[in-house]
Design a protein around this motif. Structure first.
Motif, PDB file in Angstrom:
ATOM      1  N   ARG A 135       0.831  -1.106   0.096  1.00 18.06           N
ATOM      2  CA  ARG A 135       0.001  -0.160  -0.023  1.00 18.06           C
ATOM      3  C   ARG A 135       1.041   1.284   0.036  1.00 18.06           C
ATOM      4  NH1 ARG A 135      -4.659  -0.948   4.572  1.00 18.06           N
ATOM      5  NH2 ARG A 135      -2.777  -2.112   5.620  1.00 18.06           N
ATOM      6  N   LEU A 136       0.316   2.137  -0.666  1.00 15.47           N
ATOM      7  CA  LEU A 136       1.132   3.560  -0.889  1.00 15.47           C
ATOM      8  C   LEU A 136       0.342   4.573   0.138  1.00 15.47           C
ATOM      9  CD1 LEU A 136       1.900   3.512  -4.476  1.00 15.47           C
ATOM     10  CD2 LEU A 136       3.572   3.258  -2.461  1.00 15.47           C
ATOM     11  N   PRO A 137       1.074   5.516   0.647  1.00 13.24           N
ATOM     12  CA  PRO A 137       0.310   6.745   1.434  1.00 13.24           C
ATOM     13  C   PRO A 137      -0.580   7.543   0.320  1.00 13.24           C
ATOM     14  CG  PRO A 137       2.652   7.211   1.106  1.00 13.24           C
ATOM     15  CD  PRO A 137       2.545   5.694   0.637  1.00 13.24           C
ATOM     16  N   VAL A 138      -1.722   7.955   0.857  1.00 13.68           N
ATOM     17  CA  VAL A 138      -2.510   8.871   0.162  1.00 13.68           C
ATOM     18  C   VAL A 138      -2.092  10.396   0.591  1.00 13.68           C
ATOM     19  CG1 VAL A 138      -4.795   9.472  -0.422  1.00 13.68           C
ATOM     20  CG2 VAL A 138      -3.995   7.065   0.059  1.00 13.68           C
ATOM     21  N   ALA A 139      -2.042  10.976  -0.638  1.00 14.31           N
ATOM     22  CA  ALA A 139      -1.675  12.819  -0.245  1.00 14.31           C
ATOM     23  C   ALA A 139      -2.928  13.376  -0.297  1.00 14.31           C
ATOM     24  CB  ALA A 139      -0.646  13.049  -1.478  1.00 14.31           C
ATOM     25  N   TYR A 140      -3.187  14.155   0.758  1.00 15.29           N
ATOM     26  CA  TYR A 140      -4.352  15.091   1.004  1.00 15.29           C
ATOM     27  C   TYR A 140      -4.200  16.210   0.152  1.00 15.29           C
ATOM     28  CZ  TYR A 140      -8.065  16.399   4.231  1.00 15.29           C
ATOM     29  OH  TYR A 140      -9.398  16.924   4.495  1.00 15.29           O
ATOM     30  N   PRO A 141      -4.960  16.478  -0.846  1.00 21.06           N
ATOM     31  CA  PRO A 141      -4.945  17.557  -2.080  1.00 21.06           C
ATOM     32  C   PRO A 141      -4.948  18.952  -1.239  1.00 21.06           C
ATOM     33  CG  PRO A 141      -6.743  16.311  -2.314  1.00 21.06           C
ATOM     34  CD  PRO A 141      -6.381  15.493  -1.170  1.00 21.06           C
ATOM     35  N   SER A 142      -3.715  19.705  -1.368  1.00 18.99           N
ATOM     36  CA  SER A 142      -3.337  20.945  -0.596  1.00 18.99           C
ATOM     37  C   SER A 142      -4.554  21.730  -0.549  1.00 18.99           C
ATOM     38  CB  SER A 142      -2.037  21.510  -0.950  1.00 18.99           C
ATOM     39  OG  SER A 142      -2.131  21.834  -2.357  1.00 18.99           O
ATOM     40  N   ASP A 143      -5.268  22.195  -1.642  1.00 13.10           N
ATOM     41  CA  ASP A 143      -6.350  23.054  -1.733  1.00 13.10           C
ATOM     42  C   ASP A 143      -7.284  22.735  -0.927  1.00 13.10           C
ATOM     43  OD1 ASP A 143      -6.737  21.148  -3.493  1.00 13.10           O
ATOM     44  OD2 ASP A 143      -7.404  22.074  -5.144  1.00 13.10           O
ATOM     45  N   ALA A 144      -7.716  21.246  -0.749  1.00 12.77           N
ATOM     46  CA  ALA A 144      -8.954  20.960  -0.131  1.00 12.77           C
ATOM     47  C   ALA A 144      -8.511  21.116   1.294  1.00 12.77           C
ATOM     48  CB  ALA A 144      -9.142  19.239  -0.469  1.00 12.77           C
ATOM     49  N   ALA A 145      -7.186  20.728   1.866  1.00 12.63           N
ATOM     50  CA  ALA A 145      -6.589  20.890   3.211  1.00 12.63           C
ATOM     51  C   ALA A 145      -6.991  22.419   3.672  1.00 12.63           C
ATOM     52  CB  ALA A 145      -5.533  20.337   3.459  1.00 12.63           C
ATOM     53  N   SER A 146      -6.405  23.163   2.723  1.00 17.60           N
ATOM     54  CA  SER A 146      -6.673  24.771   2.906  1.00 17.60           C
ATOM     55  C   SER A 146      -8.072  25.199   3.087  1.00 17.60           C
ATOM     56  CB  SER A 146      -5.762  25.477   1.941  1.00 17.60           C
ATOM     57  OG  SER A 146      -4.256  25.144   1.972  1.00 17.60           O
ATOM     58  N   ALA A 147      -8.968  24.796   2.455  1.00 17.85           N
ATOM     59  CA  ALA A 147     -10.315  25.000   2.643  1.00 17.85           C
ATOM     60  C   ALA A 147     -10.886  24.147   3.649  1.00 17.85           C
ATOM     61  CB  ALA A 147     -10.938  24.638   1.204  1.00 17.85           C
TER      62      ALA A 147
END
Length: 292
Positions: A135-147
């Protein structure tokens, strides 16, 4: 206690709508929780008994709802060698609190999932030996995190005989924020794309013996939860706080053509948080789920 739970639920849901500046959306915001447990049915498909995990953590209103709804369910009889037999299965239930006006809420079991037990009584997926290999880590979309956008992607994977993912689709994306339909569609796509980029590179151990070993491919559901906890990266199938209400904005369902020939095991958002291999349902519910 029930009145207290209704008030707390009302405060939480109203806060979601107000935070998005949309008073007209207030009546559409819901809350939900995933309840897991075990159910046993008789040869005629009626419910013999059921148990829920960690009952001490569930609000009384949820336990009361299940006590009324579950015993009335009717399942397609399970047959073995042409004879109807009793059956026992793990279950997942998505309980939803929906506003009905004047500060009231209707509670219902919105979706369900029923899994499998092996001959030793241990919980397992339909194809037994199917499990994660890499399994690979999933990256949180930066614009979604900022919002401050969070939610869960319920991905459906088509896994080939070599254990690699042949195809993947976001079967459903549930958000925990309310915005305009256009904005929510954008956020659902961003979360889905981020989840699928990682999931397409997953590999699995597939069955090599037993009745499922000859399958041309296998189906797996993998929930990917994007939750904001100090902006840490999300974890696949993160264990949520069991028995806690969460804002619930369900997304549309999408079923790919390559899944048409199989009977998907229950609803995506009732799938256990650690995911589920799908080949067929262990129990087929015939009656409506019911609510209050």
């Amino acid at each position: 206690m029930k009145r207290c739970m209704l008030v707390l639920c009302c405060m939480m849901l109203a806060g979601v709508a107000i935070a998005n500046g949309r008073d007209d959306l207030r009546d559409r915001v819901q809350a939900s929780m995933l309840v897991t447990g075990t159910i046993e049915v008789a040869p005629d498909g009626s419910v013999v008994t059921y148990t829920v995990d960690h009952p001490d953590k569930l609000p009384p209103v949820v336990k009361d709802l299940l006590a009324r709804a579950v015993p009335a369910w009717k399942f397609e009889p399970v047959t073995r060698d042409g004879k109807a037999v009793g059956a026992k299965a793990p279950m997942g239930l998505r309980v939803v609190a929906k506003p009905v006006g004047h500060g009231g809420y209707a509670f219902a079991v919105a979706s369900s999932w029923f899994g499998y037990f092996n001959d030793e009584g241990k919980r397992e997926a339909a194809a037994g030996d199917f499990r994660y290999k890499h399994r690979l880590p999933v990256a949180y979309p930066s614009d979604a995190a900022s919002a401050r956008v969070s939610g869960t992607v319920y991905a459906l994977l088509k896994v080939g005989r070599d254990g690699a993912v042949i195809d993947a689709v976001a079967e459903q994306v549930n958000l925990r924020i309310r915005a305009s339909e256009r904005d929510m569609a954008t956020w659902r796509k961003k979360l889905a794309d981020a989840a699928l980029r990682a999931l397409r590179r997953y590999t699995f151990h597939v069955p090599t013996t037993g009745p499922d070993a000859a399958e041309p491919y296998w189906l797996a559901r993998v929930p990917v939860d994007f939750a904001l906890h100090g902006f840490h990266a999300p974890k696949v199938a993160r264990k949520a706080d069991y028995g806690q209400w969460q804002p619930y904005v369900p997304g549309p369902l999408q079923e790919p053509d390559w899944a048409d020939e199989r009977r998907l095991a229950g609803s995506p958002d009732a799938t256990p948080e650690d995911g589920s291999l799908l080949a067929d349902m262990s129990l087929h519910l015939l009656a409506p789920l019911g609510g209050s």
